[in-house]
Design an enzyme around this catalytic site. Structure first.
Site, short mmCIF file in Angstrom:
data_model
loop_
_atom_site.label_atom_id
_atom_site.label_comp_id
_atom_site.label_asym_id
_atom_site.label_seq_id
_atom_site.Cartn_x
_atom_site.Cartn_y
_atom_site.Cartn_z
N ASN A 159 47.36 24.12 31.38
CA ASN A 159 48.66 24.36 30.74
C ASN A 159 49.43 23.08 30.39
OD1 ASN A 159 49.22 23.95 33.42
ND2 ASN A 159 50.59 25.68 33.64
N GLU A 257 49.53 21.56 44.17
CA GLU A 257 50.61 22.01 43.27
C GLU A 257 50.15 23.34 42.71
OE1 GLU A 257 53.43 20.54 42.80
OE2 GLU A 257 53.09 18.53 43.57
N CYS A 291 54.00 26.85 35.54
CA CYS A 291 54.17 27.24 36.94
C CYS A 291 55.64 27.32 37.32
CB CYS A 291 53.44 26.25 37.84
SG CYS A 291 53.90 24.56 37.46
N GLU A 464 54.91 15.36 43.68
CA GLU A 464 54.47 14.46 42.61
C GLU A 464 55.69 13.92 41.89
OE1 GLU A 464 49.97 15.68 41.60
OE2 GLU A 464 51.44 16.79 40.44
P1 NAP Z 1 42.84 27.58 38.14
O1 NAP Z 1 41.95 28.67 37.73
O2 NAP Z 1 43.15 27.41 39.56
O3 NAP Z 1 42.18 26.23 37.54
C1 NAP Z 1 42.75 24.97 37.71
C2 NAP Z 1 41.65 23.93 37.77
O4 NAP Z 1 40.83 24.21 38.88
C3 NAP Z 1 40.74 23.92 36.55
O5 NAP Z 1 40.31 22.60 36.32
C4 NAP Z 1 39.58 24.77 37.01
O6 NAP Z 1 38.37 24.49 36.35
C5 NAP Z 1 39.49 24.33 38.46
N1 NAP Z 1 38.81 25.27 39.33
C6 NAP Z 1 38.72 26.62 39.23
N2 NAP Z 1 37.98 27.11 40.24
C7 NAP Z 1 37.60 26.05 40.99
C8 NAP Z 1 36.81 25.89 42.19
N3 NAP Z 1 36.28 26.93 42.82
N4 NAP Z 1 36.61 24.65 42.66
C9 NAP Z 1 37.14 23.58 42.03
N5 NAP Z 1 37.89 23.65 40.92
C10 NAP Z 1 38.13 24.88 40.42
O7 NAP Z 1 44.24 27.65 37.45
P2 NAP Z 1 44.57 27.84 35.92
O8 NAP Z 1 44.51 29.28 35.61
O9 NAP Z 1 43.77 26.91 35.10
O10 NAP Z 1 46.07 27.28 35.88
C11 NAP Z 1 47.15 28.08 36.01
C12 NAP Z 1 47.69 27.99 37.43
O11 NAP Z 1 48.10 26.68 37.72
C13 NAP Z 1 48.92 28.84 37.56
O12 NAP Z 1 48.90 29.53 38.78
C14 NAP Z 1 50.05 27.83 37.55
O13 NAP Z 1 51.21 28.27 38.17
C15 NAP Z 1 49.41 26.67 38.25
N6 NAP Z 1 50.09 25.42 37.90
C16 NAP Z 1 50.79 24.79 38.88
C17 NAP Z 1 51.47 23.63 38.60
C18 NAP Z 1 52.25 22.92 39.67
O14 NAP Z 1 52.54 21.77 39.50
N7 NAP Z 1 52.59 23.57 40.76
C19 NAP Z 1 51.41 23.08 37.32
C20 NAP Z 1 50.68 23.74 36.34
C21 NAP Z 1 50.00 24.91 36.67
P3 NAP Z 1 37.84 25.41 35.13
O15 NAP Z 1 38.87 25.28 34.07
O16 NAP Z 1 36.55 24.77 34.77
O17 NAP Z 1 37.72 26.80 35.65
#
Ligand code: NAP
Length: 484
Positions: A159, A257, A291, A464
């Site tokens: 995102n 995060e 997020c 961060e």
């Molecule tokens: P996600 O599915 O958790 O993926 C995030 C990252 O983790 C991607 O690079 C993904 O790779 C990788 N990943 C997925 N499964 C993994 C595993 N088993 N082992 C290691 N890496 C793994 O999250 P998303 O859907 O992309 O992002 C949205 C989420 O991020 C939302 O919940 C949002 O709230 C949160 N977010 C939080 C913040 C914050 O600062 N708190 C900021 C932005 C977003 P792939 O893409 O290859 O699957």
């Protein structure tokens, strides 16, 4: 339609990973990356696995002694040069990000500037890694130094393809850490372009490595490695839990995060027009896929309907479309599943007796576009635990301060929160009671490199940005000196 930014973006598109300063294609398959606005493939990245991840870790390990041993001002100079190149290529980076993520071009431009702010800020912090001296009760002199923790694994979401990376790499490099980066498979090209610019800025080989491929495989190797001393992860709470567990056997430092379900509270004494405008700024950034997006709106009953009607009137004017079209404020969602989720949340509001004030359905453009939606009433329980991650604003009425604080805090998540009131006493009183890492008061936007960013409860731990952002990349080393 802005063709020039799109073309500039395509010039920066590279279909390879980076290991030890070299472009790597791997010998396996590839992963296609699509434009979420059209579904068309814009390029591919290598589907790398265990071998390449191990090579990247080894490269980061070899580079660590030299990089961490450099003077802080040398590392700061590198960060400034990298930032200068990013400024030079800002339009191309924004175009590339808009293409792979779908966010409106102006927002992508804003993200490039925001992302670069972390490099500029942490260039300064590199030069302020202060130690301490103290007289010991044992008669010794105690000297403390702050030292880089070691090679780091950095995993980022789709995102904010640039900012989530520089928010980690800025402090990591300032501290003297080396890194292996795993960007999201849906938006790898912005990260690859940033890594290429880092090398053009003179980063020594091996300091920054980037691997693309199956997340679970790469994540498994990174977390199991005893060489990797720290994991910083931004993404969903379920994946965060898996990674934290995988880091336990090697006792890595971990920062998380994770997701949020931000409450936004409007009191009757607030400036309602301001509350409406700020709700829109906070909610519709990245089409509702952040997020820190307000996930549930609580408005004091006497003004609730008025706020909701005014909000719906403004939201219905938001132009939906392709990132590169003029005046677009809301782009497509990143994937089909995202549209299904918004549709499901709208259906649940309706089933619970809520009203649709505007939107409520897929957009006429089809594909991954959803019409910006405001609902009023129904049950807020779903929104306490589940991020909609799309352009839906559910509004609920409340009666008392204690009731609304109770609802705000009745969630396992605690990242962002928002509060609108003209009463300073109440703002501070409630701002402090809400269980969230951050609270915006009379604003819907609070992310900046100079403010600490992070959550509590199952939104994660670590901060961060700000002066605190470098702490997670530093160990404290104590020297105790017996004077003769
Ligand atoms: P996600 O599915 O958790 O993926 C995030 C990252 O983790 C991607 O690079 C993904 O790779 C990788 N990943 C997925 N499964 C993994 C595993 N088993 N082992 C290691 N890496 C793994 O999250 P998303 O859907 O992309 O992002 C949205 C989420 O991020 C939302 O919940 C949002 O709230 C949160 N977010 C939080 C913040 C914050 O600062 N708190 C900021 C932005 C977003 P792939 O893409 O290859 O699957």
């Amino acid at each position: 339609m802005s063709h020039s930014a799109r073309d500039a973006g395509l010039k920066l598109l590279r279909e390879h990973a980076f290991i030890d300063g070299k472009a790597v294609k791997g010998s396996g398959g590839t992963i296609a990356v699509d434009d979420p606005a059209t579904g068309e493939t814009i390029g591919t990245v290598p589907d790398l696995g265990k071998t390449e991840t191990e090579q990247a870790i080894a490269a980061a390990d070899r580079a660590f002694a030299d990089w961490s041993g450099r003077r802080p001002d040398e590392r700061a100079a590198f960060l400034r040069e990298w930032a200068r190149l990013i400024d030079d290529h800002a339009e191309g980076l924004a175009g590339l990000m808009a293409l792979e993520n779908g966010k409106p071009l102006d927002e992508a431009r804003g993200e490039v500037a925001y992302a670069n702010g972390f490099l500029k800020w942490f260039a300064g912090e590199a030069e302020r890694m202060l130690g301490e001296t103290q007289d010991s009760p044992l008669g010794h002199v105690i000297l403390t130094f702050r030292k880089a923790v070691g090679p780091c694994a950095l995993i980022t979401p789709w995102n904010f393809p640039a900012a989530m990376l520089t928010r980690k790499l800025g402090p990591a490099f300032a501290a003297g850490c080396t890194a292996v980066v795993k960007p999201a498979s849906q938006t790898p090209f912005t990260a690859i372009a940033l890594v290429e610019l880092a090398h053009q800025a003179g980063l020594p080989k091996g300091v920054l490595n980037l691997v693309t491929g199956d997340a679970a495989t790469i994540g498994g190797v990174l977390t199991a490695s005893p060489v990797i001393r720290k994991l910083s992860f931004t993404g969903s709470t379920p994946v965060g839990r898996i990674l934290a567990e995988q880091c336990a056997p090697t006792l890595k430092r971990v920062s998380m995060e994770l997701g949020g379900a931000a409450p936004l509270i409007v009191f009757a004494d607030a400036d309602i027009d301001q509350a409406v405008a700020e709700t829109i700024k906070g909610k519709f950034r990245n089409s509702g896929q952040t997020c820190v997006c307000p996930n549930r709106i609580y408005v004091e009953r006497s003004v609730a309907r008025d706020y909701a009607d005014r909000l719906a009137a403004e939201v219905s004017k938001l132009k939906v479309g392709n990132a590169f079209d003029d005046g677009v404020k809301v782009g497509p969602l990143i994937e089909d599943k995202g549209i299904d989720k918004v549709e499901d949340h709208v259906a649940k509001v309706k089933a619970a007796g809520g009203e649709i004030l505007t939107g409520g359905e897929r957009h006429d453009l089809g594909g991954r576009f959803f019409t910006p939606t405001v609902t009023f009433g129904g049950d807020d329980a779903l929104f306490r635990e589940e991020e909609t991650f799309g352009p839906l604003v559910p509004v609920f009425a409340f009666d008392t301060e204690d009731e609304v604080v109770g609802k705000a805090n009745d969630s396992d998540l605690g990242l962002a929160s928002y509060l609108f009131t003209r009463d300073l006493d109440r703002a501070i009183r409630i701002g402090r009671r809400i269980e969230a890492g951050m609270c915006g008061i009379n604003t819907g936007l609070m992310s900046t490199p100079v403010a600490p960013f992070g959550g509590v409860k199952q939104s994660g731990y670590g901060r961060e940005g700000s002066t605190h952002g470098i702490d997670d990349y530093l160990d404290i080393k104590t020297l105790t000196l017996k004077l003769g």
